[in-house]
Design a protein around this motif. Structure first.
Motif, short mmCIF file in Angstrom:
data_model
loop_
_atom_site.label_atom_id
_atom_site.label_comp_id
_atom_site.label_asym_id
_atom_site.label_seq_id
_atom_site.Cartn_x
_atom_site.Cartn_y
_atom_site.Cartn_z
N VAL A 1 -3.17 2.38 -3.58
CA VAL A 1 -3.04 3.70 -2.95
C VAL A 1 -4.27 3.93 -2.08
N ILE A 2 -4.04 4.27 -0.81
CA ILE A 2 -5.16 4.52 0.10
C ILE A 2 -5.38 6.02 0.21
N CYS A 3 -6.61 6.47 -0.04
CA CYS A 3 -6.96 7.89 0.01
C CYS A 3 -7.83 8.17 1.23
N LEU A 4 -7.66 9.35 1.77
CA LEU A 4 -8.46 9.73 2.94
C LEU A 4 -9.93 9.80 2.58
N GLU A 5 -10.24 10.31 1.40
CA GLU A 5 -11.61 10.41 0.91
C GLU A 5 -11.66 9.90 -0.53
N GLU A 6 -12.85 9.83 -1.08
CA GLU A 6 -13.01 9.37 -2.46
C GLU A 6 -12.15 10.22 -3.39
N PRO A 7 -11.25 9.59 -4.13
CA PRO A 7 -10.31 10.37 -4.96
C PRO A 7 -10.99 11.01 -6.16
N LYS A 8 -10.39 12.10 -6.66
CA LYS A 8 -10.88 12.72 -7.88
C LYS A 8 -10.58 11.79 -9.06
N PHE B 1 0.83 -1.20 0.00
CA PHE B 1 0.00 0.00 0.00
C PHE B 1 0.87 1.26 0.00
N GLU B 2 0.24 2.35 -0.41
CA GLU B 2 0.84 3.68 -0.32
C GLU B 2 -0.24 4.64 0.17
N SER C 1 2.11 -4.37 3.94
CA SER C 1 3.21 -3.41 4.07
C SER C 1 2.82 -2.09 3.43
N VAL C 2 3.27 -1.00 4.04
CA VAL C 2 3.03 0.34 3.49
C VAL C 2 4.37 0.90 3.03
N PHE C 3 4.38 1.49 1.85
CA PHE C 3 5.59 2.08 1.28
C PHE C 3 5.38 3.57 1.06
N GLU C 4 6.47 4.31 1.12
CA GLU C 4 6.35 5.75 0.86
C GLU C 4 5.94 5.99 -0.58
N HIS C 5 6.56 5.24 -1.50
CA HIS C 5 6.19 5.33 -2.92
C HIS C 5 6.19 3.92 -3.51
#
Length: 305
Positions: A273-280, A236-237, A262-266
């Motif tokens: 990719v995990i977004c805080l809210e629904e992505p544009k 994940f990122e 595992s979470v990676f910086e990039h």
């Protein structure tokens, strides 16, 4: 009549490493309610630290007004503490500056460095006032020139000169609007910052920095014995908005670690990719073009235990 006095001030720092300003000069001007100068001084002090290289490099816009040797022979902040406190806390007085939140923060830092009680005061931000009034952002010397202030004899980044230029900009505004300086200050109460407010903001920044470092320490790490396996071997990122919400991001990176992911910086290659809210839509398409899927915090949280 109960006349008030007005203090305009400015600070210069030797450096601001680690977010802590080390004051090397505090310039001020005290004026009456018609903004006639009563007193002015550049309080030059030994910052008792190294100077940021660019201040004497001749390359940057910010060049200090005195030599390193002169700063070194001056007393330190502690020696001037009582006078500085008196300057800001004398009754019946308004305090102001340009981009003054920085300067209030530097005074707080000086108190911290020398184990002094914080000086409780609030200051009017002339920069924010001019931005609000004219709808644009400029440097102090640009505002002075636009407002018809003769700046030929003043030196930028000499604290007392910057304080005087700030006062003269406000004086020009008084002449333009027909208002007194007290009217301008009292009609724009939202443009004040307090030492307590700046202290809280500094504490919040320190907290965010601490938690962000904890998050990054888990980047690229895989739990050899995960408690659960809901996202086993998945990568994940976090998007930028999620990283700014440090509490949510920290809880999530720990849950992913505990669930075998595992979470990676990039991310490079496949992953999510995990977004805080629904992505544009454009962001989602950009991720898809890189072979990455997109999911929200709420969606991944339903998967994790």
């Amino acid at each position: 009549m109960n006349h008030k006095t007005f203090v305009f001030f400015d600070c210069e720092c030797a450096n601001t490493f680690d977010g802590v300003g080390k004051i090397c000069s505090l310039g001020y001007v005290i004026a009456d309610d018609d903004l006639n100068i009563i007193e002015s001084e550049d309080v030059v002090m030994n910052p008792e630290c190294e100077f940021d290289w660019y201040l004497f490099s001749g390359k940057g816009e910010c060049q200090l007004a005195y030599s390193k040797d002169y700063f070194r022979i001056r007393p330190n902040f502690e020696a001037y503490f009582k006078d500085i406190k008196k300057l800001f806390t004398t009754g019946n007085r308004y305090i102001a500056g340009f981009a003054v939140a920085n300067d209030v923060g530097f005074v707080n830092s000086g108190c911290e460095r020398y184990n002094k009680d914080y000086i409780q005061f609030r200051a009017f931000d002339a920069e924010k006032y001019l931005e609000k009034t004219y709808g644009k952002k400029q440097k102090l010397v640009q505002w002075a020139e636009e407002l018809g202030v003769n700046v030929a004899k003043y030196q930028s980044h000499k604290s007392v000169d910057d304080a005087i230029m700030t006062m003269l900009c406000i004086k020009a505004e008084c002449n333009r609007t027909g208002k007194s300086v007290e009217q301008i200050f009292t009609e724009n109460k939202d443009l004040y910052v307090s030492s307590e407010q700046i202290l809280i903001q500094a504490e919040e920044r320190a907290y965010r920095k601490e938690v962000t470092e904890k998050i990054k320490r888990l980047f690229g790490k895989k739990n050899p014995r995960p408690k659960f396996k809901t996202v086993l071997d998945q990568k994940f990122e976090f998007d930028n908005h999620l990283m700014k919400d440090v509490d949510t991001a920290f809880d999530l990176v720990r849950q992913i670690y505990d669930n075998g992911g595992s979470v990676f910086e990039h991310l490079v290659g496949k992953g999510t990719v995990i977004c805080l809210e629904e992505p544009k839509p454009e962001f989602a398409k950009k991720c898809e073009s890189k072979g990455l899927s997109v999911i929200t915090v709420d969606e991944i949280s339903q998967t994790l235990k």
